[in-house]
Every structure is written in C-alpha cells, then in structure tokens.
Design a protein around this motif. Structure first.
Motif, PDB file in Angstrom:
ATOM      1  N   SER A   7      40.044  72.388  59.223  1.00  0.00           N
ATOM      2  CA  SER A   7      40.300  72.713  60.629  1.00  0.00           C
ATOM      3  C   SER A   7      41.225  73.909  60.737  1.00  0.00           C
ATOM      4  O   SER A   7      40.969  74.866  61.474  1.00  0.00           O
ATOM      5  N   ALA A   8      42.323  73.818  59.992  1.00  0.00           N
ATOM      6  CA  ALA A   8      43.326  74.888  60.044  1.00  0.00           C
ATOM      7  C   ALA A   8      42.718  76.191  59.531  1.00  0.00           C
ATOM      8  O   ALA A   8      42.918  77.256  60.138  1.00  0.00           O
ATOM      9  N   ALA A   9      41.972  76.103  58.420  1.00  0.00           N
ATOM     10  CA  ALA A   9      41.406  77.325  57.828  1.00  0.00           C
ATOM     11  C   ALA A   9      40.442  77.999  58.797  1.00  0.00           C
ATOM     12  O   ALA A   9      40.482  79.216  58.983  1.00  0.00           O
ATOM     13  N   ILE A  10      39.586  77.193  59.422  1.00  0.00           N
ATOM     14  CA  ILE A  10      38.612  77.759  60.364  1.00  0.00           C
ATOM     15  C   ILE A  10      39.352  78.392  61.541  1.00  0.00           C
ATOM     16  O   ILE A  10      39.041  79.508  61.962  1.00  0.00           O
ATOM     17  N   TYR A  11      40.335  77.675  62.045  1.00  0.00           N
ATOM     18  CA  TYR A  11      41.091  78.199  63.181  1.00  0.00           C
ATOM     19  C   TYR A  11      41.768  79.528  62.810  1.00  0.00           C
ATOM     20  O   TYR A  11      41.659  80.526  63.522  1.00  0.00           O
ATOM     21  N   LEU A  12      42.446  79.532  61.669  1.00  0.00           N
ATOM     22  CA  LEU A  12      43.186  80.735  61.260  1.00  0.00           C
ATOM     23  C   LEU A  12      42.231  81.901  61.008  1.00  0.00           C
ATOM     24  O   LEU A  12      42.519  83.051  61.335  1.00  0.00           O
ATOM     25  N   PHE A  13      41.096  81.580  60.414  1.00  0.00           N
ATOM     26  CA  PHE A  13      40.121  82.635  60.117  1.00  0.00           C
ATOM     27  C   PHE A  13      39.618  83.286  61.404  1.00  0.00           C
ATOM     28  O   PHE A  13      39.551  84.512  61.503  1.00  0.00           O
ATOM     29  N   ILE A  14      39.297  82.451  62.385  1.00  0.00           N
ATOM     30  CA  ILE A  14      38.803  83.019  63.654  1.00  0.00           C
ATOM     31  C   ILE A  14      39.913  83.810  64.340  1.00  0.00           C
ATOM     32  O   ILE A  14      39.673  84.881  64.909  1.00  0.00           O
ATOM     33  N   VAL A  15      41.134  83.295  64.268  1.00  0.00           N
ATOM     34  CA  VAL A  15      42.255  84.060  64.849  1.00  0.00           C
ATOM     35  C   VAL A  15      42.327  85.429  64.176  1.00  0.00           C
ATOM     36  O   VAL A  15      42.479  86.458  64.830  1.00  0.00           O
ATOM     37  N   GLY A  16      42.182  85.423  62.856  1.00  0.00           N
ATOM     38  CA  GLY A  16      42.217  86.690  62.106  1.00  0.00           C
ATOM     39  C   GLY A  16      41.115  87.644  62.544  1.00  0.00           C
ATOM     40  O   GLY A  16      41.272  88.853  62.515  1.00  0.00           O
ATOM     41  N   LEU A  17      39.980  87.082  62.951  1.00  0.00           N
ATOM     42  CA  LEU A  17      38.872  87.939  63.403  1.00  0.00           C
ATOM     43  C   LEU A  17      39.178  88.596  64.741  1.00  0.00           C
ATOM     44  O   LEU A  17      38.782  89.739  64.981  1.00  0.00           O
ATOM     45  N   VAL A  18      39.845  87.855  65.631  1.00  0.00           N
ATOM     46  CA  VAL A  18      39.972  88.360  67.007  1.00  0.00           C
ATOM     47  C   VAL A  18      41.357  88.912  67.346  1.00  0.00           C
ATOM     48  O   VAL A  18      41.507  89.614  68.336  1.00  0.00           O
ATOM     49  N   VAL A  19      42.355  88.615  66.526  1.00  0.00           N
ATOM     50  CA  VAL A  19      43.723  88.991  66.894  1.00  0.00           C
ATOM     51  C   VAL A  19      43.881  90.517  66.955  1.00  0.00           C
ATOM     52  O   VAL A  19      43.307  91.245  66.149  1.00  0.00           O
ATOM     53  N   PHE A  20      44.660  90.957  67.924  1.00  0.00           N
ATOM     54  CA  PHE A  20      44.841  92.405  68.073  1.00  0.00           C
ATOM     55  C   PHE A  20      46.236  92.895  67.662  1.00  0.00           C
ATOM     56  O   PHE A  20      46.373  93.981  67.092  1.00  0.00           O
ATOM     57  N   ASP A  21      47.260  92.102  67.955  1.00  0.00           N
ATOM     58  CA  ASP A  21      48.629  92.638  67.907  1.00  0.00           C
ATOM     59  C   ASP A  21      49.001  93.307  66.584  1.00  0.00           C
ATOM     60  O   ASP A  21      49.474  94.435  66.570  1.00  0.00           O
ATOM     61  N   VAL A  22      48.800  92.588  65.497  1.00  0.00           N
ATOM     62  CA  VAL A  22      49.205  93.155  64.207  1.00  0.00           C
ATOM     63  C   VAL A  22      48.298  94.319  63.793  1.00  0.00           C
ATOM     64  O   VAL A  22      48.800  95.402  63.458  1.00  0.00           O
ATOM     65  N   PRO A  23      46.969  94.168  63.855  1.00  0.00           N
ATOM     66  CA  PRO A  23      46.136  95.350  63.540  1.00  0.00           C
ATOM     67  C   PRO A  23      46.434  96.520  64.480  1.00  0.00           C
ATOM     68  O   PRO A  23      46.369  97.678  64.079  1.00  0.00           O
ATOM     69  N   GLY A  24      46.763  96.195  65.734  1.00  0.00           N
ATOM     70  CA  GLY A  24      47.042  97.258  66.701  1.00  0.00           C
ATOM     71  C   GLY A  24      48.327  97.998  66.395  1.00  0.00           C
ATOM     72  O   GLY A  24      48.401  99.221  66.521  1.00  0.00           O
ATOM     73  N   SER A  25      49.336  97.266  65.953  1.00  0.00           N
ATOM     74  CA  SER A  25      50.636  97.896  65.709  1.00  0.00           C
ATOM     75  C   SER A  25      50.753  98.488  64.317  1.00  0.00           C
ATOM     76  O   SER A  25      51.456  99.470  64.118  1.00  0.00           O
ATOM     77  N   LEU A  26      50.091  97.857  63.338  1.00  0.00           N
ATOM     78  CA  LEU A  26      50.265  98.298  61.955  1.00  0.00           C
ATOM     79  C   LEU A  26      49.018  98.957  61.366  1.00  0.00           C
ATOM     80  O   LEU A  26      49.137  99.749  60.422  1.00  0.00           O
ATOM     81  N   GLY A  27      47.844  98.635  61.914  1.00  0.00           N
ATOM     82  CA  GLY A  27      46.613  99.229  61.392  1.00  0.00           C
ATOM     83  C   GLY A  27      46.286 100.550  62.061  1.00  0.00           C
ATOM     84  O   GLY A  27      45.973 101.534  61.385  1.00  0.00           O
TER      85      GLY A  27
END
Lengths: 573, 340
Positions: free
Chosen positions: A214-234
């Motif tokens: 459950s946690a892995a799936i949730y975290l993985f999807i968050v990683g797919l859609v999250v903006f803040d860190v890729p936006g600030s550091l990527g």
C-alpha cells in the motif's frame, strides 16, 4: 428461509455500498470525468462545444515524452525506495523496540510534513547547493572536500529530498501495521531457532506485505505526480519530469490560458499507472487472511530489546532527525529572522530581527487566514478519516457489492493533477447553485477530502486486513450489533492508524498550496495562500516566518495526536 | 518573420512611449465625478488581480478615500493564465464573475478575441488614447526586465545584454524558466538574432527558476552572481539592504498589464471608474506603491523614471500571436536538453 436471511443480511451492505459509491462518485468521479472530457475539447474546458484529438496527438507525439517518462520513473522509483526504507526503519525502531524517548521521536518523525514544500526546497538549497550550501561550504572548509561536491540540482539530489520528505508519510502508513504485528508467530520462530534476520525475512515482512505494498504504491504515485521538489531542484538544472511539464502547461502556456487539454491527455498516463497498480494490489489482497496479525489471542506487542545497539541506534536516529528536521527548520527560522534571503554566515546575526513576524501579524488578513487554515485542516482531516475507514472496512471486511470499484474510486484522485481538481470544482460549483461553496473555505475542504482520500484509504486498508474476523465473530456471538462491533472492537484496534491518518491529512491540509490557490475567492484566504502571496512578491523571508508559524501549529497538533494515540493504545489493550 | 518596417515601427512606438512619459494621461475630474455618481448606486464590484489581498486592500482604501460611495473588493487570483482561464470558465458557465480585471498583455490579447471585455469610450473619461487597446483595455502598469547582480560575488559589474553571454559569468547566471524577456526582445532584435543570442545564453549553463521572486532572492544569497529578472521582484531585498544592484537593459523588455471592465459586469460604472482611477497619477501611485509596477505613460511613476530615455521592447498587443510562437519556441529550447 436461509435465502431470506441472506437477503436481509445483504440489504445493509448494498445500502452501505451504494452510499459509498454515491459519495465517491460525487467527490471523485466528477473531476475524473471532467479530466477525461477536457482531453477532447478544443480549449480543454469540459463544457465548451467541439471535439478534438489534437491534445492527444500533441501530448503523445511530443518527442520529449520518452525522456520525460524515463526521468519520472527514475525519480519516482528512487524516492519511493528511499522513503520506504526510512519509513520501515522508523516504524520498527519507534513502534517495536525499547528505544528511549520513543514518543518524542514519533512526534519528530512527522514534523517535517508541516514545512511547505517550497520552503523545504529553499532550505535544502541553502544546505546543499553547490555554491552556497552550508554543508558543502563546511565540508570544503573543514575537510578540504572539493567545493560543490554535493549538488542538490541533480536527479540524485531530487530523489534524496523527495525520499526524505516522503519518509514521514511512509512511517505513518507503516507505524500502525508494525505496531499491530502479533508476536506469537515470531516467538514460535524464535523458539525454533530462527535468528532475527530470518524472522524478519520469513515472518515479519511477509505479514506486513499489504501495508508495505500500500505504502509503496502510494509513494510511487506521489513520485509520479509531485511537483514541488522537481520544480525547485530539477527545473534549475533542466531536469524535467512529467509533473514539471504539466506545470509548464498550466502556468507557462503559449496561448495565455492553461493548456487543460494537454494536461488532461497526459493524465491518462497517471490513470493507467494507477489502475495497473491498483489491480496488482487487489490481486495481492484477495487472500487477505494471510496477512491477519491481530487476533483474539494476541497480547500486547512485546518490544524488542536493542541491547548493545541501543546507543548506536539512538545516535543514528538523532543524526537522521538533525538532517531531516533540525537543519531544515533551523534554516527556516534563520531565514525568517533575516531581512532578505542569505547564505549562512555569522556576520548576519547583527541584522536579524523579528520584523517578518511583525509584518505577518500586522497583515489584516492574518487572523482570518489562521482561523480558516485550522478549520479547513480539522474538517478535512476528520472527513478523510471517516470516509477512509468506512471504505476500508467495506472493502476489506465485507462481501458487499462494488468493492473493487469503490476501492479504485477512492484511490483514483491521486492521478488527477491538483490543477484539474481545482478546475473541476470551479466548474461544478459555478453551475451548481444548490450548494453555495464557491469562494468559501468549504470548497477547499471538498478539494482536500478528495485529494487525500487515496492516502487515507491506503493506510486504512493496510490496517483493516490485519484484524482477524474472529474478533468480530466473538462480538456477534455475544449479541452485539454491527455498529457496536465496529465501535467496541474494530475501531479501538485501528485507532492508532485512524489518528495517524488524521494527523497526516491535518498537516498536509495546512501546507498544501495548489487547491487553495486555484480556488481562492473572497472569503477563503488560508495561511498558505498568504504565504504564497509574500513568496510571489519577493518577500521570501516573511513567507519563511509564516512557515515557522505553520510548523508551530503542527507541533501542537502532533502533541495532541501523541497524547490521544497513547490513551487509545491503553484502552485498546 | 519580423520585418525591418515593424522594427522601425516599434522603435518609433518606444520613442513615443518615452516621450509620453513626460505627459499625463489621467481622466478628467468632471467626467470621473459623473461616473462616481452612477457608481454609487451600483452593487459591490469585483476586481480580479494577482496582488496580495492585504496590498489590494490598500489600493481599494485609496480609491475609496476619493470615491467613498463606490464599492469594490478584490479577489486575488494567482497568475495571468489562471485568471484568463477562470474568466473563460465563468463566462461559459454564465456564472458570477469579475467586473474589473487587471492582467498581463498576453492574456488581454487572448481575451480580446472573446466577448468577455467590454468596449468603453475611454477617451470620453479622459484616458489617453495611447494607453487604450482596441477601445477595451487600458494600460495601467508594466513589469520591467532587468539585470540583477550580487555586489559581493560578481566577477565584474554587469552593464547590459552581453554580460549574459560573457564567459566570466558561465555557470553563475540565473534566469526565469519562462523565456518571456527573450521573446519580447525578439520584437526589436528580430527572431534570428534573438534566437542566436538565447542559444548562447543557454550554453552558459544558467540556473532556471520557476518564478522571478526566488530568482532575485537567490542573487541576494549569492547562489548566482547575475540574474535576468523582473525589477519589482528585486525591490523587496534591495530595499532591505541586500547586496544587490540593478542594471537597466537596452532595449528593455517589458510586459504590459492592462485593466478593463467586463461585458457582464454588474457594476459597470464602478468598473470603469476604477480602471480610470488606476490609470490616473493618483491611482497609479497607489498601485505602484504596493506592487512596484506603474505606468510608463505617467511621468510621476518610479517605473517611468526607471525607463526614462530607454528604448523598450514588447510585442504590440495585436501581434501577441508572434510573441506566443517565439515564446513557445524558446521554452522548447530549454526543455530540449531532455532529449539529448
């Protein structure tokens, strides 16, 4: 007669399933349908006339797409692995060992969640940027390490920060399942001569599989859609992922309106990934009884004696918290006391003052924003808890109809970019006068309840499958009704998980920016929109002061959570 | 393709704007008083604008000090694109919307293609015709692109565009992820020359920022020594003593902000009164005080003073489609690294 009994027993289930479908349909299906429709509309507005495939062609014919997907997968897999590793370690150390000051550590584990992501990214830049990062500077000055050895503007830097920032969520999702693990099988294995590692590998981890999945799936999807860190550091280093591409489509489109059609088209990728992972999870959960760990014969979990490892583990944990909590919050406080953003230097102590806090307090909107934030966070957290556990109990502990649909619907909001949830809600409440929530805090509450339902149900499902049906059967044998069984048996047993979901949603509802910003109207200013206003007008140090206040609010919520959790645990056992 | 004729035209327009900086274009008091009398009978007007609410409160307080019977409140909407998207959504749903809007030139051009913006005879209430786009929108402010440098860490004091391609600054430059400044520069330099220049800027390995405010603060912190940023976002750290300096560019890219009344306004006179007041020296001063952005057409504003004697570069509102194409092309050049 038997059939009549079956039918009478099934009727409440059908009713409950229908009610859940109705609520989830309202919260989730509406934005989901709008997302799909928008992909086929000329300007991406669901209610405009016309039909087009140009957005699909543009999105999937984009030569950048393969690279964007590769970067996204690398980022998401890396940050999921790191967060999961840290979350599992934290869950075992804080829930199953005799580590000293465990309550303090538990509180500390979730505090980083209160830091708004843009400020967290700023803090990491001030710590690990190649040129001004304090850690780089110290390593260079003290140990002669080459300047800029650690570069936060890199894929590994993004994975590191995202993994660190997701670790508290992983911990919260796993804390209750780890804490609920029955000790009987472990003890039997120990008596049979199995060592700790073998017990971990053969007994404990398999029993935790649903929760970890459950946690892995949730975290993985968050990683797919999250903006803040890729936006600030990527973005600074031109490392683009799907979420930063979507951000550009929403905020930097060439034709001066958000490219909702392309956003809708790209969201199909998230929806497909989510549906696939959701089905994998469902297949795994079919044999749910394999994962039962809370039985009528269970005793209070016995804590593992760390022995000679107690001190090294404590030091390691302290170092972890220095890195993930103390340093970022210290940077936040440091910045909040400065007149402008600056690298860490003793010379700046002279210019430090409390002007940023005074400015925040003088703002005529501050009190209203604080009140609104707290109401929004309290109500959203409570609604998510109620809905999540209702879904979890229905999906994992009944044979009612539409269980897969209900579970997938509850999981689906994760695949909907925040900008699309905002757009859908604007549409719905612009045209639906019966519920006048447009421009009020309640439209934000609806957005958060929708958005965080996925987290709530993933956490709740992981715990609900652990409770053996024999406990409910015993209650039924004693003449208790269904509601009484839930209230007296199941709810106390899953209370730590309920509280964990509540505090998680509370923290995220305090700091999340996307929905409040999009839905901002005349009467619904919240702290984070106030913070963004300062951030966007160049007053970053005042934004940092508001960030410190948010951390303070969460500190209080955390203390309440720990106190309630401790009382709940005592009652449950 | 940009022609020499249009460049000449733009230069002439820029020169005209500079000359107009010494003139005033505020509304006539008598006309405004008549408008105010009608506005007094109207319901509360809604103003869509991206300023912070507490700042907008100050602007409205100044407005109400002059017109106490006109009622207006602001709704802070993030970003010009978000604002135009919302206006279009509200129009489609026939829902309550704004009476008056302040938004960027690109968004205004997009909305001019719809029936969202109301036509007004702005000159009848004293607005300088030079500030009016297609009888509908009134230029009330501009954002100015400029160089921001850190006085402590810069290898040399920058002087203009060439510093962005100077090897001395390689790896030490910050710029906005939106290539808006370069797209506006193309209006004067032409697409070919600007594209070549932007290619050389990208070869300098700049750091990209998703907003100009953090860019200014990053220059202040020494993260980069030189940034191509926006003037008003550099003012907060500058005014608080950060070791930064500002250098005006030649030509100076600007992004205009227009204000207009909407077609479906419930308080059309209040909306017109507010727009006219924003375009007046008094209203413009109040807006510039909170946002750092004023009109270049009013000699009294700090914006006009900063721009005095400088050539400005911006695509005319009727040619924003050309701007959009170049803007998209440059944005793709930034993301193209991903496919290498």
């Amino acid at each position: 007669m038997a059939k009549a009994i079956d039918r009478s027993a099934r009727a409440p289930l059908v009713l409950a399933g229908g009610a859940l479908l109705l609520v989830l349909g309202y919260l989730v299906a509406v934005p989901l349908v709008m997302l799909v429709i928008s992909a086929f509309k000329p300007n991406g507005f669901p209610f405009e006339s016309g039909f087009t495939l140009k957005h699909l062609v543009a999105s999937f014919g984009n030569p950048l797409l393969p690279e964007l997907i590769t970067n996204t997968l690398l980022f998401s897999l890396g940050s999921t692995a790191l967060a999961l590793l840290l979350g599992i370690l934290l869950a075992f150390l804080l829930e199953r060992t005799d580590l000293p000051l465990r309550n303090l550590w538990r509180g500390a584990a979730i505090l980083p969640m209160a830091i708004p992501p843009m400020l967290l990214a700023m803090a990491w830049v001030l710590l690990l940027s190649p040129r001004i990062g304090a850690i780089n500077v110290l390593l260079s000055n003290w140990f002669g390490v080459a300047p800029g050895t650690f570069n936060i503007y890199s894929l590994s830097g993004m994975i590191f920060v995202e993994g660190m920032s997701l670790a508290p969520s992983a911990y919260l999702m796993l804390a209750a399942p780890v804490s609920n693990l029955a000790t009987t099988m472990e003890e039997a294995a120990a008596l049979s001569g199995a060592g700790p590692l073998r017990r971990l590998r053969r007994i404990i981890l398999p029993m935790l599989l649903p929760a970890i999945a459950s946690a892995a799936i949730y975290l993985f999807i968050v990683g797919l859609v999250v903006f803040d860190v890729p936006g600030s550091l990527g973005i600074p280093a031109r490392i683009f992922v799907l979420s930063t591409h979507i951000y550009n489509l929403a905020h930097n489109p060439p034709n001066s309106i958000p490219a909702l059609g392309e956003i809708g088209s790209l969201s199909f990728i998230f929806l497909i990934a989510l549906a696939a992972l959701g089905l994998v999870y469902h297949r795994m959960g079919r044999d749910a009884r394999r994962f039962v760990t809370i039985t009528g014969k269970a005793t209070a979990p016995r804590l593992w004696d760390l022995g000679i490892w107690r001190m090294p583990v404590t030091v390691g944990l302290a170092l972890y918290f220095v890195l993930t909590l103390i340093l970022p919050i210290a940077i936040l406080i440091w910045t909040s006391l400065l007149p402008y953003q600056a690298r860490i230097s003793p010379a700046l102590v002279e210019v430090m003052n409390f002007d940023n806090y005074a400015t925040f307090m003088r703002n005529s909107r501050s009190f209203e924003a604080m009140k609104n934030s707290i109401i929004v966070a309290l109500v959203s957290a409570s609604l998510v808890v109620l809905l999540s556990f209702a879904v979890a109990i229905y999906v994992t502990r009944t044979k009612g109809p539409w269980r897969t649909s209900i579970d997938l619907l509850a999981f689906a909001p994760m695949a909907i970019p925040g900008v699309m949830i905002g757009m859908a809600l604007i549409f719905v409440y612009l045209t639906f006068d019966a519920l006048p929530v447009y421009g009020t805090i309640w439209i934000i509450v609806i957005a958060f309840t929708t958005e965080y339902l996925a987290y709530g149900t993933r956490s709740a499902n992981g715990v609900a499958v652990q409770v053996h049906p024999e406990l409910e059967e015993a209650g039924r044998m004693s003449g208790a009704g269904a509601w009484r069984i839930q209230r007296r048996i199941l709810i106390p047993l899953v209370l730590p998980a309920i509280l964990a979901v509540w505090v998680w949603v509370f923290a995220h509802a305090l700091r999340a920016l996307s929905a409040p910003l999009m839905l901002q109207g005349k009467d619904n200013t919240v702290m984070v929109t106030l913070l963004w206003g300062y951030w966007n007008t160049g007053e970053i140090t005042i934004a940092a002061a508001i960030g410190v206040v948010l951390v303070g609010v969460l500190l209080i919520a955390t203390a309440v959570w720990r106190s309630a959790a401790s009382r709940g645990m005592t009652h449950a056992h | 393709m940009i022609t020499m004729n249009r460049r000449n035209l733009l230069s002439t327009a820029a020169a005209a704007l500079t000359m107009m900086a010494t003139r005033t274009s505020y509304a006539a008091d008598a006309d405004m008083a008549a408008l105010a009398a009608k506005a007094a009978a109207e319901p509360m007007a809604v103003w869509y604008d991206s300023s912070r609410q507490d700042q907008a409160d100050q602007v409205i307080a100044a407005f109400n000090a002059k017109y106490p019977d006109a009622k207006i409140r602001q709704e802070s909407i993030a970003g010009g694109n978000g604002m135009s998207g919302r206006l279009m959504q509200e129009a489609m749903a026939n829902a309550d919307s704004a009476d008056v809007v302040s938004v960027g030139g690109g968004e205004t051009a997009r909305l001019l293609d719809t029936d969202i913006i109301a036509s007004r005879d702005w000159s009848a209430i004293g607005i300088d015709p030079k500030a009016v786009a297609e009888d509908k929108a009134v230029l009330t402010a501009v954002s100015i692109y400029c160089l921001i440098y850190n006085k402590d860490t810069t290898p040399k004091v920058p002087t203009g565009w060439d510093d962005l391609v100077d090897p001395e600054f390689k790896g030490n430059i910050g710029t906005w992820i939106r290539a808006a400044a370069f797209a506006e520069l193309a209006a004067t330099w032409g697409e070919e020359k600007t594209t070549d220049f932007y290619t050389r800027v990208l070869a300098q390995e700049p750091l990209f920022y998703n907003s100009t405010a953090p860019l200014a603060q990053s220059v202040a912190a020494g993260e980069v020594a030189l940034g191509l940023g926006i003037y008003h976002t550099a003012l907060p750290p500058l005014e608080k003593g950060a070791p930064i300096g500002l250098v005006a560019l030649d030509p100076t890219p600007i992004s205009s902000i227009y204000s207009f009344a909407t077609q479906r306004a419930k308080a059309p006179n209040t909306a017109s009164l507010f727009v006219a007041w924003l375009a007046s020296p008094e209203g413009n001063a109040a807006y510039e005080k909170i946002s750092g952005r004023g009109s270049p057409l009013l000699g009294s504003t700090n914006t006009a003073k900063f721009l005095e004697g400088r050539a400005m570069t911006e695509w005319p509102i009727k040619e924003k489609a050309s701007y959009a194409a170049i803007f998209e092309k440059y944005n793709n050049m930034v993301t193209a690294k991903a496919v290498k």
